[in-house]
Write a protein that holds these residues in place. Structure first.
Motif, PDB file in Angstrom:
ATOM      1  N   LEU A 123       0.827  -1.203   0.000  1.00  0.00           N
ATOM      2  CA  LEU A 123       0.000   0.000   0.000  1.00  0.00           C
ATOM      3  C   LEU A 123       0.865   1.258   0.000  1.00  0.00           C
ATOM      4  N   ALA A 124       1.974   1.207   0.709  1.00  0.00           N
ATOM      5  CA  ALA A 124       2.865   2.371   0.787  1.00  0.00           C
ATOM      6  C   ALA A 124       3.427   2.750  -0.575  1.00  0.00           C
ATOM      7  N   ALA A 125       3.607   1.751  -1.456  1.00  0.00           N
ATOM      8  CA  ALA A 125       4.262   1.982  -2.743  1.00  0.00           C
ATOM      9  C   ALA A 125       3.300   2.088  -3.920  1.00  0.00           C
ATOM     10  N   ASP A 126       2.092   1.563  -3.794  1.00  0.00           N
ATOM     11  CA  ASP A 126       1.156   1.434  -4.909  1.00  0.00           C
ATOM     12  C   ASP A 126       0.052   2.486  -4.792  1.00  0.00           C
ATOM     13  N   GLU A 127       0.120   3.521  -5.628  1.00  0.00           N
ATOM     14  CA  GLU A 127      -0.849   4.618  -5.538  1.00  0.00           C
ATOM     15  C   GLU A 127      -2.272   4.145  -5.812  1.00  0.00           C
ATOM     16  N   ALA A 128      -2.465   3.320  -6.836  1.00  0.00           N
ATOM     17  CA  ALA A 128      -3.813   2.866  -7.190  1.00  0.00           C
ATOM     18  C   ALA A 128      -4.422   2.040  -6.062  1.00  0.00           C
ATOM     19  N   LEU A 129      -3.627   1.154  -5.480  1.00  0.00           N
ATOM     20  CA  LEU A 129      -4.139   0.328  -4.387  1.00  0.00           C
ATOM     21  C   LEU A 129      -4.431   1.183  -3.158  1.00  0.00           C
ATOM     22  N   SER A 130      -3.574   2.167  -2.887  1.00  0.00           N
ATOM     23  CA  SER A 130      -3.822   3.066  -1.765  1.00  0.00           C
ATOM     24  C   SER A 130      -5.115   3.848  -1.956  1.00  0.00           C
ATOM     25  N   ARG A 131      -5.372   4.283  -3.185  1.00  0.00           N
ATOM     26  CA  ARG A 131      -6.619   5.007  -3.451  1.00  0.00           C
ATOM     27  C   ARG A 131      -7.831   4.110  -3.224  1.00  0.00           C
ATOM     28  N   SER A 132      -7.734   2.856  -3.622  1.00  0.00           N
ATOM     29  CA  SER A 132      -8.835   1.911  -3.380  1.00  0.00           C
ATOM     30  C   SER A 132      -9.031   1.687  -1.881  1.00  0.00           C
ATOM     31  N   PHE A 133      -7.935   1.597  -1.155  1.00  0.00           N
ATOM     32  CA  PHE A 133      -7.999   1.379   0.292  1.00  0.00           C
ATOM     33  C   PHE A 133      -8.631   2.576   1.003  1.00  0.00           C
ATOM     34  N   ILE A 134      -8.188   3.778   0.673  1.00  0.00           N
ATOM     35  CA  ILE A 134      -8.742   4.958   1.335  1.00  0.00           C
ATOM     36  C   ILE A 134     -10.204   5.173   0.929  1.00  0.00           C
ATOM     37  N   LYS A 135     -10.546   4.873  -0.310  1.00  0.00           N
ATOM     38  CA  LYS A 135     -11.951   4.942  -0.724  1.00  0.00           C
ATOM     39  C   LYS A 135     -12.788   3.984   0.118  1.00  0.00           C
ATOM     40  N   LEU A 136     -12.258   2.794   0.363  1.00  0.00           N
ATOM     41  CA  LEU A 136     -12.938   1.832   1.231  1.00  0.00           C
ATOM     42  C   LEU A 136     -13.112   2.403   2.632  1.00  0.00           C
ATOM     43  N   MET A 137     -12.055   2.973   3.181  1.00  0.00           N
ATOM     44  CA  MET A 137     -12.125   3.530   4.526  1.00  0.00           C
ATOM     45  C   MET A 137     -13.161   4.636   4.622  1.00  0.00           C
ATOM     46  N   ARG A 138     -13.239   5.479   3.600  1.00  0.00           N
ATOM     47  CA  ARG A 138     -14.229   6.558   3.613  1.00  0.00           C
ATOM     48  C   ARG A 138     -15.646   5.997   3.662  1.00  0.00           C
ATOM     49  N   THR A 139     -15.817   4.774   3.159  1.00  0.00           N
ATOM     50  CA  THR A 139     -17.143   4.160   3.104  1.00  0.00           C
ATOM     51  C   THR A 139     -17.470   3.364   4.365  1.00  0.00           C
ATOM     52  N   VAL A 140     -16.553   2.480   4.795  1.00  0.00           N
ATOM     53  CA  VAL A 140     -16.889   1.544   5.869  1.00  0.00           C
ATOM     54  C   VAL A 140     -16.395   1.981   7.243  1.00  0.00           C
ATOM     55  N   ALA A 141     -15.400   2.867   7.309  1.00  0.00           N
ATOM     56  CA  ALA A 141     -14.868   3.296   8.613  1.00  0.00           C
ATOM     57  C   ALA A 141     -14.365   4.735   8.506  1.00  0.00           C
ATOM     58  N   PRO A 142     -15.262   5.687   8.202  1.00  0.00           N
ATOM     59  CA  PRO A 142     -14.833   7.067   7.918  1.00  0.00           C
ATOM     60  C   PRO A 142     -14.198   7.785   9.095  1.00  0.00           C
TER      61      PRO A 142
END
Length: 268
Positions: free
Chosen positions: A123-142
């Motif tokens: 996640l630290a190195a992969d921008e696309a995966l980090s964006r998917s992860f943070i998008k998830l966080m905004r939805t399930v654990a904002p």
């Protein structure tokens, strides 16, 4: 600006059934930390252990976080598992949900999410995966903090999205010149006094020495150490005592984050 209040986090519940990795029981470590990163069954942990670890954290007033990793019990989550972005994100969803329900059972909230091992580094190195992860966080654990390195894509993406985020300083890991930790699967015996000095210097001077002997700047709100590091209990005790002796208070991340925001506003 010197750090005057800081969180201490540690990975917890990293066992499976009768198998135990750490030489130290989690109850002893809980007395020395303010945030627990609790394994959720993929790299370590099982339902009974998750329940017991959450109960310990609530008893000690320790903030509860989930520590999602790759589905890799044999490799302890320190090997990269290839999968699509959706597959990886769905594995994280599964682990967040599982740990959050144990927290709710004991009347607690999910304070934070901290990816584990190879997933953390990916996640630290992969921008696309980090964006998917943070998008998830905004939805399930904002409202749950994300724990990550300050130089990571995870941190940059969280800041862009306005998601609560905490930067970590690694007490028991080495750094390279980029400000990233040097990833390792096996850590030998470390000097608790040297680690305490390293942590205090990072707080007071904002500096850390890299593996090739260069000092770099480091900013953080939480200090991490690992329960599977040999001598972890002595490391934690020395580190906490040294912080307190230097006027640095240990506090939950919600308080640390609030004080950091106040300091930033006051400096403008």
């Amino acid at each position: 600006m010197p750090v005057t209040v800081v969180d201490i986090n540690c990975d917890m519940g990293e066992a499976f059934g009768q198998w135990r990795l750490s030489e130290t029981d989690d109850a002893s470590l809980m007395e020395l930390i303010s945030s627990a990163n609790i394994a959720a069954g993929f790299h370590a942990g099982d339902p009974n252990l998750m329940d017991a670890t959450v109960r310990l954290a609530t008893q000690h007033g320790v903030g509860i976080g989930v520590h999602p990793g790759y589905r890799d019990l044999q490799g302890f989550g320190r090997r990269k598992i290839n999968g699509t972005s959706d597959e990886i994100i769905n594995d994280i969803v599964y682990q967040i949900g599982a740990l959050r329900e144990f927290a709710r059972r004991h009347g607690a909230n999910l304070q934070h999410v901290k990816p584990h091992g190879a997933l953390y580094m990916e996640l630290a190195a992969d921008e696309a995966l980090s964006r998917s992860f943070i998008k998830l966080m905004r939805t399930v654990a904002p409202n749950a903090f994300v724990f990550c390195m300050g130089m990571s894509q995870t941190y940059r993406t969280a800041i862009e999205a306005g998601h609560p985020v905490i930067r970590e300083f690694y007490a028991d890991r080495d750094y390279d010149r980029s400000g990233s930790i040097v990833f390792t699967r096996h850590v030998g015996k470390l000097d608790p006094a040297a680690i305490a000095d390293k942590v205090v210097r990072a707080c007071l001077e904002g500096k850390v020495r890299t593996v090739d002997g260069v000092d770099i700047d480091i900013d953080f709100e939480s200090i991490c150490f690992h329960s599977d590091t040999p001598g972890c209990l002595e490391i934690a005790g020395n580190m906490r005592s040294a912080l307190v002796a230097n006027g640095i208070r240990i506090a939950p991340v919600s308080e640390v984050s609030a004080q950091q925001a106040y300091a930033i506003r006051g400096s403008k």
